[in-house]
Design an enzyme around this catalytic site. Structure first.
Site, PDB file in Angstrom:
ATOM      1  N   TYR A   1      12.541 -48.932   7.691  1.00 35.47           N
ATOM      2  CA  TYR A   1      13.443 -47.624   8.298  1.00 35.47           C
ATOM      3  C   TYR A   1      14.306 -47.137   8.510  1.00 35.47           C
ATOM      4  O   TYR A   1      14.361 -45.955   9.183  1.00 35.47           O
ATOM      5  CB  TYR A   1      11.960 -46.871   9.064  1.00 35.47           C
ATOM      6  CG  TYR A   1      11.737 -47.950  10.460  1.00 35.47           C
ATOM      7  CD1 TYR A   1      12.950 -48.146  10.887  1.00 35.47           C
ATOM      8  CD2 TYR A   1      10.866 -48.599  10.588  1.00 35.47           C
ATOM      9  CE1 TYR A   1      13.154 -49.039  12.416  1.00 35.47           C
ATOM     10  CE2 TYR A   1      10.679 -49.832  11.870  1.00 35.47           C
ATOM     11  CZ  TYR A   1      12.197 -49.962  12.384  1.00 35.47           C
ATOM     12  OH  TYR A   1      11.678 -50.544  13.563  1.00 35.47           O
TER      13      TYR A   1
ATOM     14  N   GLU B   1       8.559 -39.522  10.678  1.00 34.07           N
ATOM     15  CA  GLU B   1       7.865 -41.099  10.383  1.00 34.07           C
ATOM     16  C   GLU B   1       6.629 -41.967  11.312  1.00 34.07           C
ATOM     17  O   GLU B   1       6.853 -41.105  12.663  1.00 34.07           O
ATOM     18  CB  GLU B   1       8.960 -42.026  10.193  1.00 34.07           C
ATOM     19  CG  GLU B   1      10.241 -41.533   9.121  1.00 34.07           C
ATOM     20  CD  GLU B   1      11.386 -42.427   9.081  1.00 34.07           C
ATOM     21  OE1 GLU B   1      11.186 -43.686   9.965  1.00 34.07           O
ATOM     22  OE2 GLU B   1      12.456 -42.475   8.215  1.00 34.07           O
TER      23      GLU B   1
ATOM     24  N   CYS C   1     -28.309 -76.613  29.858  1.00 36.32           N
ATOM     25  CA  CYS C   1     -27.751 -74.979  29.285  1.00 36.32           C
ATOM     26  C   CYS C   1     -28.131 -74.699  27.824  1.00 36.32           C
ATOM     27  O   CYS C   1     -27.120 -75.232  27.291  1.00 36.32           O
ATOM     28  CB  CYS C   1     -26.889 -74.716  30.128  1.00 36.32           C
ATOM     29  SG  CYS C   1     -27.155 -72.981  29.973  1.00 36.32           S
TER      30      CYS C   1
ATOM     31  N   LYS D   1       5.831 -44.736  13.574  1.00 36.01           N
ATOM     32  CA  LYS D   1       5.952 -45.644  14.230  1.00 36.01           C
ATOM     33  C   LYS D   1       5.689 -46.427  14.501  1.00 36.01           C
ATOM     34  O   LYS D   1       4.026 -46.874  14.565  1.00 36.01           O
ATOM     35  CB  LYS D   1       6.135 -45.123  16.245  1.00 36.01           C
ATOM     36  CG  LYS D   1       7.011 -45.848  16.682  1.00 36.01           C
ATOM     37  CD  LYS D   1       6.678 -45.258  18.115  1.00 36.01           C
ATOM     38  CE  LYS D   1       8.411 -45.962  18.740  1.00 36.01           C
ATOM     39  NZ  LYS D   1       8.007 -47.513  19.404  1.00 36.01           N
TER      40      LYS D   1
ATOM     41  N   LYS E   1       4.835 -40.977  21.613  1.00 33.74           N
ATOM     42  CA  LYS E   1       4.269 -41.686  21.814  1.00 33.74           C
ATOM     43  C   LYS E   1       2.406 -41.145  21.417  1.00 33.74           C
ATOM     44  O   LYS E   1       2.424 -40.378  22.764  1.00 33.74           O
ATOM     45  CB  LYS E   1       4.548 -43.055  23.215  1.00 33.74           C
ATOM     46  CG  LYS E   1       5.148 -43.791  23.165  1.00 33.74           C
ATOM     47  CD  LYS E   1       5.296 -44.970  22.122  1.00 33.74           C
ATOM     48  CE  LYS E   1       5.320 -45.713  23.582  1.00 33.74           C
ATOM     49  NZ  LYS E   1       5.010 -47.375  23.707  1.00 33.74           N
TER      50      LYS E   1
ATOM     51  N   CYS F   1     -29.993 -70.118  32.109  1.00 38.43           N
ATOM     52  CA  CYS F   1     -30.545 -71.251  32.613  1.00 38.43           C
ATOM     53  C   CYS F   1     -31.354 -71.224  33.493  1.00 38.43           C
ATOM     54  O   CYS F   1     -32.253 -72.236  34.980  1.00 38.43           O
ATOM     55  CB  CYS F   1     -29.768 -72.719  32.485  1.00 38.43           C
ATOM     56  SG  CYS F   1     -28.513 -73.352  33.434  1.00 38.43           S
TER      57      CYS F   1
ATOM     58  N   ASP G   1       3.838 -50.459  14.985  1.00 39.99           N
ATOM     59  CA  ASP G   1       3.732 -51.736  15.895  1.00 39.99           C
ATOM     60  C   ASP G   1       3.407 -52.629  15.906  1.00 39.99           C
ATOM     61  O   ASP G   1       2.725 -52.849  15.639  1.00 39.99           O
ATOM     62  CB  ASP G   1       2.304 -50.833  16.834  1.00 39.99           C
ATOM     63  CG  ASP G   1       2.927 -50.826  17.722  1.00 39.99           C
ATOM     64  OD1 ASP G   1       3.146 -51.720  18.646  1.00 39.99           O
ATOM     65  OD2 ASP G   1       1.358 -50.618  18.709  1.00 39.99           O
TER      66      ASP G   1
ATOM     67  N   CYS H   1     -27.388 -68.562  36.307  1.00 42.98           N
ATOM     68  CA  CYS H   1     -26.922 -68.194  35.116  1.00 42.98           C
ATOM     69  C   CYS H   1     -28.051 -67.334  34.491  1.00 42.98           C
ATOM     70  O   CYS H   1     -29.270 -67.870  34.361  1.00 42.98           O
ATOM     71  CB  CYS H   1     -26.579 -70.261  34.182  1.00 42.98           C
ATOM     72  SG  CYS H   1     -26.698 -70.036  32.960  1.00 42.98           S
TER      73      CYS H   1
ATOM     74  N   CYS I   1     -21.487 -71.631  34.664  1.00 44.56           N
ATOM     75  CA  CYS I   1     -23.275 -73.016  34.743  1.00 44.56           C
ATOM     76  C   CYS I   1     -22.826 -74.175  34.862  1.00 44.56           C
ATOM     77  O   CYS I   1     -22.378 -74.922  33.952  1.00 44.56           O
ATOM     78  CB  CYS I   1     -23.718 -71.903  33.882  1.00 44.56           C
ATOM     79  SG  CYS I   1     -25.598 -73.184  33.972  1.00 44.56           S
TER      80      CYS I   1
END
Ligand code: IVH
Length: 672
Positions: A226, A114, A431, A116, A313, A410, A118, A407, A425
């Site tokens: 399931y 089946e 800015c 799995k 997995k 600016c 998540d 930055c 900044c």
């Protein structure tokens, strides 16, 4: 072999780490390690504990399966414990599973493979064809009763079809958020200034634990079942039982497959490892089960998991690619996020060109150099991350990546405050991305809720010098808007109408909309309710601010800095002139009392006069504090109907005064 002292040291180290990761995952819903690494550490711990049985401990993380128990929900014992599955990661591990089985039984084995899923596991109980209870896994022995929330999930039948179902049974499965819903939800959350969920799994479990089930409904969760359990099952074959359950109306995967040998199982694994990105919901592996229930019973269980099933997995997909450059994005509060630009590469079904680097420390820890060959991984997360560098491929003259000092937008020198991971900044008013970012935050649904202005329109308005800060929005005229690209008569009217309507938005939202660093929705609400007006907040000293519940040094400092800024004051004054709400409205003020001042109050059960939200609001309006869990600090327990036994037990244990809804209402009315 490791000596005893070293072993003990390593065992305690592993236990401590795993306890923390468990807490991050189950309680905070904020995993800090991926599943694979977690499982590897757990494996190491179990191996050492087996080798050194003298160090066994009932409280070791190896002895339990983690808990997602949330105090707000009633806890209920599972009729059958919810076990976990042993994990495998390789062909060899899967073959070992078969070898173990063949030692215990002579018979031929048929397997069911089946997907799995998540998400977050759920156990549903049906009586006479009706859903009567939905429990989360919790610690495996008892879980949270989330029935009200689960009832909102379309794929969970509330009432069964046909007439051949047992009077009473349980069915288990997984609740998930489809990728598409997840992406949409995260987009909305970012728009609203909420932090996005890291992956669909967290989004699903977070949604299931919400107090308001109508919000849960909007999260469009799905449920796949399931595992059918009960005394009278339709057949003695696992997969056949699921097929019958499908005829009762359950959502059963069509992708499960009978395999008559381990080679077929391995083919199924290989197929889905490639194909999994095509699915609408996330899967993280394959579950292999023995189909015959007689054989399952013969094989039995270990303390934690069945011997008749195992999970395989998938490895997080990882690819190597070249790091071309690092770009730096500037957010609305000026915080800088470094982003890696990569050679485009195919990963888990999408083309990856960029990866988040988060902050300066991450870059330094990876010791990144320009043109490095880097490993990129996309675990459960949507944004890929760089997990390592292939040093052997590095040119001797490669240039080390140094975090920028100024930055990128600016040129202002960046600052990094003590205790914070991000640089930012400080030139907030000039800015450009900070200006447009602040406007976007201001108009968001949870702030001023101004419609019709997208990111592009805001950019245009800024570039044409029509809007340079949030107060300029209230200066806009129709003539300003009409010449803009793709602006029609109707859209312009809608924008202006919506701006006008925002004058009625309540104070706490206006305060949030201002975008003061660290003042999110909850803090804004607290400040508004406690101090009542912008003038009072501005006049408050550092000490007064930190004396308010939930307001610490960092927030207080940020508020003071904001009001020390002349330009910010000017904007606020302009907004006051334009007529925005800068104090609690009269009704709220009239209802404010301090009758409950200093009292910490827990609400539980169901109520007839008020909703829980109304009761919370009443507590706050009267100066009290609503908390979610009962502790020795709780002063009052406001009890409705059907309070869970574990809560009552705690209330008794701590000797907390209990009052009814009627008594509570009388209490606050006496105050007015
Ligand atoms: S069977 C005793 N089947 O994986 C067997 N579990 O580690 C119980 N899961 O808690 C589980 N897809 O949340 C089973 N097809 C599947 C599954 C599945 C996902 C999850 C489930 C469980 C965990 C086990």
């Amino acid at each position: 072999m490791m000596n005893k002292t070293d072993a003990l040291q390593r065992i305690s180290e592993l236990r401590e780490q795993l306890h923390k990761y468990n807490h991050d995952y189950y309680i905070l819903s904020q995993p800090t390690i991926d599943d694979f690494e977690f499982d590897m550490l757990m494996k190491d711990l179990i191996a050492l504990e087996n080798k050194f049985p003298e160090y066994a401990d009932d409280n070791s993380p190896s002895q339990r399966v983690g808990s997602d128990i949330n105090l707000e929900f009633k806890q209920v014992a599972h009729q059958y414990p919810m076990l976990s599955l042993g994990n495998t990661y390789s062909e060899e591990d899967v073959r070992d599973f078969e070898t173990r089985i063949l030692k215990l039984t002579e018979e031929k084995i048929q397997y069911v493979c089946e997907l799995k899923y998540d998400g977050t596991s759920i156990s549903l109980r049906y009586k006479n064809g009706k859903l009567v209870q939905a429990l989360t896994r919790g610690d495996g022995v008892q879980g949270d009763d989330v029935t009200t929330n689960v009832r909102t999930i379309e794929t969970v039948p509330l009432s069964l079809q046909g007439d051949d179902y047992p009077d009473e049974f349980e069915i288990r499965g997984e609740i998930m958020m489809p990728f598409q819903v997840f992406q949409q939800l995260n987009m909305e959350r970012e728009e609203d200034g909420d932090s996005p969920f890291a992956n669909p799994r967290n989004a699903a479990s977070g949604s299931l634990k919400m107090q308001n089930s109508s919000v849960v409904r909007r999260r469009k969760l799905v449920c796949y079942l399931y595992y059918l359990l009960g005394k009278e099952l339709p057949t003695r074959q696992h997969l056949q039982n699921l097929e019958v359950a499908k005829s009762w109306g359950f959502n059963i995967s069509d992708d499960s497959k009978i395999c008559n040998s381990i080679d077929e199982v391995l083919d199924f694994i290989k197929y889905w490892d490639k194909q999994r990105d095509e699915l609408p919901v996330p899967i993280d592996g394959i579950v292999i089960k023995v189909n015959s229930i007689d054989q399952q019973e013969e094989l039995g269980y270990t303390a934690k998991s069945p011997r008749w099933a195992i999970s395989y997995k998938f490895k997080a997909e990882r690819v190597a690619t070249r790091l071309n450059s690092v770009a730096y994005q500037v957010g609305r509060t000026g915080s800088i996020t470094p982003v890696a630009n990569l050679d485009a590469v195919q990963l888990a079904g999408t083309v990856v060109k960029r990866a988040s680097l988060h902050n300066a420390d991450i870059i330094a820890n990876l010791d990144l150099h320009l043109n490095d060959s880097v490993f990129v991984e996309k675990g459960g997360e949507i944004i890929p991350k760089i997990v390592g560098v292939d040093i052997d491929q590095r040119d001797v003259n490669a240039e080390k990546i140094e975090f920028i000092e100024n930055c990128p937008e600016c040129g202002t020198k960046l600052v990094r405050l003590e205790g914070e991971a991000n640089h930012y900044c400080p030139n907030s008013l000039l800015c450009p991305p900070q200006i447009t970012g602040r406007i976007e935050h201001f108009i968001a649904r949870k702030a001023m809720n101004i419609d019709g202005l997208g990111e592009e329109t805001i950019d245009l308005l800024y570039k044409q010098n029509l809007v340079n800060n949030i107060s300029d929005l209230y200066r806009l005229k129709k003539e300003d808007l009409m010449p803009l690209d793709r602006m029609g008569d109707k859209s312009a009217d809608r924008i202006l109408g919506s701006i006008k309507e925002s004058l009625n938005v309540p104070f706490e939202k206006v305060l949030f909309a201002l975008g003061i660093r660290h003042v999110g929705q909850t803090v804004a609400k607290k400040l508004a309710k406690t101090l009542g007006s912008i003038q009072a907040i501005k006049a408050a000293s550092f000490e007064e601010l930190v004396n308010i519940d939930e307001i610490g040094d960092k927030i207080a400092k940020s508020i003071i800095l904001f009001f020390e800024d002349e330009a910010q004051n000017q904007i606020v004054n302009d907004l006051i002139e334009f007529g925005l709400q800068f104090e609690l409205n009269r009704e709220e003020l009239a209802n404010q009392t301090n009758k409950l001042e200093g009292l910490s109050i827990v609400i539980s059960g169901s109520f007839s006069l008020h909703s829980r939200d109304e009761l919370k609001a009443l507590i706050e309006q009267n100066g009290g504090k609503n908390t979610s869990s009962i502790s020795k600090k709780t002063d009052l327990f406001l009890a409705g109907e059907k309070v869970g036994p574990s809560k009552l037990e705690k209330v008794e244990k701590f000797g907390i005064k209990t009052i009814s809804e009627e008594e509570f209402v009388e209490m606050i009315q006496a105050a007015n």
